[in-house]
Design an enzyme around this catalytic site. Sequence first.
Site, PDB file in Angstrom:
ATOM      1  N   VAL A  43      48.298  37.145  37.975  1.00 25.34           N
ATOM      2  CA  VAL A  43      47.651  36.036  37.270  1.00 25.34           C
ATOM      3  C   VAL A  43      46.151  36.240  37.314  1.00 25.34           C
ATOM      4  O   VAL A  43      45.582  36.534  38.364  1.00 25.34           O
ATOM      5  CB  VAL A  43      48.006  34.676  37.926  1.00 25.34           C
ATOM      6  CG1 VAL A  43      47.276  33.536  37.238  1.00 25.34           C
ATOM      7  CG2 VAL A  43      49.509  34.444  37.905  1.00 25.34           C
ATOM      8  N   CYS A  44      45.519  36.100  36.145  1.00 22.40           N
ATOM      9  CA  CYS A  44      44.056  36.131  36.086  1.00 22.40           C
ATOM     10  C   CYS A  44      43.599  35.048  35.114  1.00 22.40           C
ATOM     11  O   CYS A  44      44.412  34.285  34.609  1.00 22.40           O
ATOM     12  CB  CYS A  44      43.529  37.509  35.703  1.00 22.40           C
ATOM     13  SG  CYS A  44      43.791  37.968  33.991  1.00 22.40           S
ATOM     14  N   SER A  45      42.330  34.989  34.854  1.00 22.67           N
ATOM     15  CA  SER A  45      41.785  33.916  34.010  1.00 22.67           C
ATOM     16  C   SER A  45      42.454  33.864  32.644  1.00 22.67           C
ATOM     17  O   SER A  45      42.960  32.838  32.232  1.00 22.67           O
ATOM     18  CB  SER A  45      40.278  34.085  33.824  1.00 22.67           C
ATOM     19  OG  SER A  45      39.636  34.006  35.060  1.00 22.67           O
TER      20      SER A  45
END
Length: 101
Positions: A7-9
Amino acid sequence: MKTIMLVCSAGMSTSLLVTKMEKAAEEKGLEAKIFAVAEAEAANHLDEIDVLLLGPQVRFLEGNMKKKLEPKGIPLAVINSVDYGMMKGDKVLDQALDLMK
């Protein structure tokens, strides 16, 4: 088959890391489904994963995600900043595998 979610921005910066992790898994002879999503989509995939790795830029999600994942027995960690920045797919894959032991 293990399923690893990153998960990232926006889900974009981790897509290159996913490719490198897939290559590392192939070299180790491991079957793994590895994918990346934006933080807004993460909650939609919690029932399909074996481990969740957070990009360093979204480490603030760790506490909230732990509350959701602990009852399911799904491990979670923040990706090492150096490994993330240098896109070391093998190291990040090892981190995910260690969490699933």
